[in-house]
Design a protein around this motif. Structure first.
Motif, PDB file in Angstrom:
ATOM      1  N   LEU A 159       0.828  -1.205   0.000  1.00 22.06           N
ATOM      2  CA  LEU A 159       0.000   0.000   0.000  1.00 22.06           C
ATOM      3  C   LEU A 159       0.866   1.261   0.000  1.00 22.06           C
ATOM      4  O   LEU A 159       0.578   2.230  -0.710  1.00 22.06           O
ATOM      5  N   ARG A 214      -1.217   4.161  -1.679  1.00 20.80           N
ATOM      6  CA  ARG A 214      -2.620   3.959  -1.262  1.00 20.80           C
ATOM      7  C   ARG A 214      -2.679   4.064   0.255  1.00 20.80           C
ATOM      8  O   ARG A 214      -2.996   3.113   0.975  1.00 20.80           O
ATOM      9  N   TRP A 248      -5.853   3.054   3.099  1.00 21.32           N
ATOM     10  CA  TRP A 248      -6.134   1.723   3.653  1.00 21.32           C
ATOM     11  C   TRP A 248      -5.275   1.407   4.869  1.00 21.32           C
ATOM     12  O   TRP A 248      -5.614   0.537   5.669  1.00 21.32           O
ATOM     13  N   LEU A 268      -6.619   1.197   8.451  1.00 23.33           N
ATOM     14  CA  LEU A 268      -7.257  -0.043   8.890  1.00 23.33           C
ATOM     15  C   LEU A 268      -6.222  -1.130   9.189  1.00 23.33           C
ATOM     16  O   LEU A 268      -6.363  -1.887  10.149  1.00 23.33           O
ATOM     17  N   VAL A 269      -5.187  -1.198   8.359  1.00 26.44           N
ATOM     18  CA  VAL A 269      -4.211  -2.283   8.475  1.00 26.44           C
ATOM     19  C   VAL A 269      -3.302  -2.107   9.690  1.00 26.44           C
ATOM     20  O   VAL A 269      -3.035  -3.070  10.420  1.00 26.44           O
TER      21      VAL A 269
END
Length: 404
Positions: free
Chosen positions: A178, A183, A186, A189-190
């Motif tokens: 990511l 990106r 995201w 969340l990760v």
């Protein structure tokens, strides 16, 4: 005529979708690992910590898996256990909750079965993530070989035991991909899930800082939008907060602000007769160098020199090795960040090899040379080292250093 069947198989292999090819590689690797475990069990003696007739389930539930089971079954102690001298003893606070409870849910009451399922599934998904991360850097063929080295490597037993490493590496590879693709959204969340799976997310915070600096330095050649700056800063703050959150939680629950660090330091008393009462960054590896030098009959300064050589060698490889440079700056920055983190917080012992598992992206460097002889030889070496690891840490485990 004799070559036609082989040619047909090779053509079929090339035409097979990548996820299916990776599944074949992964399943074959798991069959080899299962065979290794069976051989280790067959040769196990009464002196082994697993006894004379261990089962595959015994191996899957051994060592740290017992602690994750404890977390899933009983939770965390509200009062830290102590010995007669008032020193904190080993306890569940050293183990994060995500893997433990995910295994409990996946097993429908059978925690060991759930743990193996989570580890196996995470391992396959990590292979997919590794291929995706490396393909654009070293090419599809080399990335597939890197997956083979990863799936069959010296520590591949971790895909079939109740350890959180495979899940953590999956999340890490996704996070690195990511970042490399910009990106960033995201990652909100990760990162928290990764941070509560096992220790190591503070190294990712350092990596994000170095990644941000590298993007700032190269902003004239590669544009750096304001939104990316905002994401990198915010994610750096979030990752740092997540990295320290478990210490805060342990302190609030037990009433001891140093509960987590005291728990982690309790393991060092298995190795040192006079471990420090307080955590001192980088002391673990310095003391470890002295300890292992003494075990090998060498003076302390020899241990320091060996440590210096290892650190220098790792730094040179990350900076100068051509195959490592092919992996790109982000993978090199992550590797440097994680190695620095290990140096700062851990004490070197047999488990240190397992702690190197998050350096998985460097498997791509091993796959860069195109020689078939080299690649098959490297795969054979991976399998031999895996057998040596399983035999030492499970089959014949009976001495103080045989801890996976």
């Amino acid at each position: 005529m004799a070559y036609r069947p082989l040619t047909s198989v090779l053509r079929g292999w090339v035409r097979t979708p990548v996820p299916a090819r990776i599944a074949v590689i992964y399943l074959l690797s798991r069959l080899v690992t299962t065979g290794y475990f069976a051989l280790a069990a067959a040769g196990s003696s009464p002196a082994s910590r697993f006894g004379a007739t261990p089962t595959l389930g015994d191996y899957a539930a051994g060592w740290d898996a017992q602690w994750y089971w404890t977390v899933a079954t009983f939770g965390y102690p509200t009062a830290l256990p102590v010995n007669e001298a008032g020193q904190v003893l080993e306890n569940a606070w050293a183990f994060m909750p995500v893997y433990a409870h995910l295994a409990r849910v996946a097993g429908f009451g059978d925690w060991v079965a759930g743990a193996v399922l989570v580890s196996l599934t995470s391992g396959y998904l990590a292979c997919l993530a590794l291929f995706r991360l490396l393909r654009a850097r070293i090419g599809a063929a080399a990335a597939l070989w890197a997956v083979a080295f990863f799936a069959s490597g010296p520590l591949a037993a971790l895909f079939q035991v109740g350890y959180a490493e495979s899940l953590f590496v999956l999340l890490l590879l996704v996070a690195l991909d990511l970042v490399s693709r910009r990106r960033y959204g995201w990652l909100y969340l990760v990162v928290p899930v990764m941070g509560f799976t096992r220790p190591g997310v503070l190294a990712f915070a350092l990596f994000l800082g170095l990644h941000g600096i590298s993007r700032w330095v190269s902003r004239e050649r590669h544009p750096l939008p304001a939104k990316d700056v905002a994401h990198i800063v915010a994610l750096g703050v979030l990752t740092t907060a997540v990295g320290f959150a478990w210490q805060v939680i342990a302190g609030l629950v037990t009433g001891d602000p140093g509960a987590y660090l005291k728990t982690e330091l309790s393991w060092r008393r298995n190795w040192l007769t006079d471990p420090s009462a307080d955590f001192v960054p980088f002391e673990g590896f310095v003391r470890g160098a002295e300890f292992w030098a003494g075990q090998w009959g060498m003076p302390a300064w020899a241990g320091w020199m060996i440590l210096a050589v290892l650190v220098t060698g790792a730094g040179y490889a990350l900076l100068r090795a051509r195959s490592v440079r092919r992996l790109g700056l982000d993978i090199r920055l992550w590797s440097a960040s994680y190695l620095l983190y290990l140096l700062a917080v851990f004490f070197p012992q047999s488990s240190t090899f397992r702690l190197l598992f998050p350096l998985t992206p460097l498997a791509g460097a091993l796959a860069v040379p195109r020689s078939r002889v080299y690649r098959w030889g490297m795969l054979l070496l991976c399998l031999l080292l895996q057998w040596a690891w399983i035999l030492a840490m499970y089959g014949s485990a009976q001495t103080y250093w045989q801890i996976p």
